[in-house]
Design a protein around this motif. Structure first.
Motif, mmCIF file in Angstrom:
data_model
loop_
_atom_site.group_PDB
_atom_site.id
_atom_site.type_symbol
_atom_site.label_atom_id
_atom_site.label_comp_id
_atom_site.label_asym_id
_atom_site.label_seq_id
_atom_site.Cartn_x
_atom_site.Cartn_y
_atom_site.Cartn_z
ATOM 1 N N THR A 12 28.382 52.445 67.912
ATOM 2 C CA THR A 12 27.972 52.621 69.012
ATOM 3 C C THR A 12 27.641 54.419 68.855
ATOM 4 O O THR A 12 26.508 54.965 69.523
ATOM 5 C CB THR A 12 28.736 52.175 70.697
ATOM 6 O OG1 THR A 12 29.818 53.198 70.664
ATOM 7 C CG2 THR A 12 29.521 51.511 70.657
ATOM 8 N N THR A 13 27.776 54.146 68.095
ATOM 9 C CA THR A 13 27.340 56.139 68.231
ATOM 10 C C THR A 13 27.334 55.922 66.395
ATOM 11 O O THR A 13 27.608 55.284 65.336
ATOM 12 C CB THR A 13 28.412 57.557 68.245
ATOM 13 O OG1 THR A 13 29.421 56.981 67.086
ATOM 14 C CG2 THR A 13 29.002 56.902 69.682
ATOM 15 N N VAL A 14 26.065 57.147 66.385
ATOM 16 C CA VAL A 14 25.755 57.340 64.445
ATOM 17 C C VAL A 14 26.484 58.066 64.045
ATOM 18 O O VAL A 14 26.589 57.543 62.697
ATOM 19 C CB VAL A 14 24.202 58.485 64.602
ATOM 20 C CG1 VAL A 14 23.940 58.912 63.264
ATOM 21 C CG2 VAL A 14 23.251 58.068 64.971
ATOM 22 N N LEU A 54 23.138 48.025 63.859
ATOM 23 C CA LEU A 54 22.804 49.368 65.039
ATOM 24 C C LEU A 54 21.884 49.210 66.481
ATOM 25 O O LEU A 54 21.625 49.718 67.162
ATOM 26 C CB LEU A 54 21.759 50.024 63.872
ATOM 27 C CG LEU A 54 22.053 50.633 62.418
ATOM 28 C CD1 LEU A 54 20.569 51.805 62.333
ATOM 29 C CD2 LEU A 54 23.150 51.146 62.446
ATOM 30 N N LEU A 57 22.508 51.346 69.237
ATOM 31 C CA LEU A 57 22.466 52.770 69.172
ATOM 32 C C LEU A 57 20.971 52.850 69.965
ATOM 33 O O LEU A 57 20.175 53.458 69.448
ATOM 34 C CB LEU A 57 22.827 53.398 67.512
ATOM 35 C CG LEU A 57 23.432 52.762 66.590
ATOM 36 C CD1 LEU A 57 23.426 53.490 65.697
ATOM 37 C CD2 LEU A 57 25.025 53.622 67.711
ATOM 38 N N THR A 168 17.404 57.711 61.316
ATOM 39 C CA THR A 168 17.852 58.723 62.273
ATOM 40 C C THR A 168 16.653 57.839 63.620
ATOM 41 O O THR A 168 15.775 57.646 64.548
ATOM 42 C CB THR A 168 18.367 59.201 62.812
ATOM 43 O OG1 THR A 168 18.064 60.330 62.831
ATOM 44 C CG2 THR A 168 20.415 58.590 61.986
#
Length: 284
Positions: A12-14, A54, A57, A168
């Motif tokens: 849920t996060t980088v 991903l 995200l 990203t």
């Protein structure tokens, strides 16, 4: 076919995604939209022990104005890039190239960053990213780093991303007011490019003041047609000048030969498509 067994994680996060990749090592694979990875898994051309999904995200989605550039999240879909007003105004070449990617279903699921990280030389977004001097923002265990497009694509399906890094965002310098065009040649609709040309041109007072030209599927990575760019700058925006500049399209390039086209035919296509793309960009 059925894919080989693998572990699955949906961070849920980088930071969580980076930790998962670091733990998985070289046997881990990242899944963005899944349009490239899932077919490869089903054909067992890849057998990762871990797939890092991903799709959760949301921090990696959207197009943002960063002053002199646009910041495009890697998980932004092709459809969103294609329709975004900021991209249309400041990086129109990306809209035009994205419009040629596969079909509407793929454009709604596939992602901008996923296509770039996949690094298929026949993919339609690599040459535009190179021509626009895009910069890839990569996140890893040591933090973030920025890699210019000219240094990001290394070989067939190979980028400068380390096994424990994620793409990203992509920074795209604004080319506001430039004409742009993406000219693609393929055998059937929705197919990969046999050759394509991404062109962005700035014209002032009837004279070409700046030019960016990228070639798709003419080498193991996207390439800039520097000879064309140099021949265009300073010339009047005439058909004769564009035709003369296009003869330089295949200079310094070693195109591949395959079942779709041999090297000589690709060189011919590069010259023809460059003339068409630049002509359309000048008129845009």
């Amino acid at each position: 076919m059925i894919p080989a067994a693998f572990d699955y994680i949906a961070p849920t996060t980088v930071d969580e995604a980076v930790r998962a990749l670091a733990a998985g090592g070289e046997d881990a694979k990242v899944m963005a939209g899944g349009q490239s990875l899932i077919p490869v898994l089903r054909m067992r051309l890849a057998a990762p022990t871990l797939v890092v999904d991903l799709s959760g995200l949301t921090e990696l989605t959207g197009v943002h104005d960063d002053g002199d550039s646009l910041r495009i999240g890697a998980m932004t879909t092709h459809y969103e890039v294609q329709r975004d007003p900021l991209v249309r105004e400041h990086a129109r070449l990306l809209c035009l190239a994205t419009d040629t990617v596969a079909d509407p279903q793929v454009r709604h699921r596939g992602t901008f960053g996923g296509s770039l990280a996949h690094a298929d030389p026949a993919g339609d977004l690599l040459a535009p990213a190179l021509a626009l001097d895009a910069v890839m923002v990569c996140a890893g265990p040591s933090g973030t780093r920025e890699v210019p497009a000219a240094q990001f694509f290394l070989d067939y399906f190979t980028t400068a991303l380390a096994p424990d890094e994620l793409l990203t965002h992509v920074k795209v310098p604004k080319l506001t007011g430039w004409g742009a065009h993406y000219e693609k040649f393929n055998r059937v609709a929705q197919a990969w490019s046999i050759v394509a040309v991404a062109a962005a041109v700035q014209v002032s007072g009837g004279r070409i003041t700046a030019a960016r030209v990228g070639l798709t599927n003419m080498a193991s990575t996207p390439v800039r047609a520097r000879g064309v760019e140099e021949a265009l700058v300073g010339q009047e925006a005439t058909a004769e000048a564009i035709t003369a500049a296009a003869t330089h399209a295949a200079e310094g390039v070693d195109p591949p030969s395959d079942n779709n086209a041999d090297a000589d035919y690709r060189s011919h296509l590069a010259r023809v498509l460059t003339e068409r793309a630049v002509t359309a960009a000048v008129s845009a």
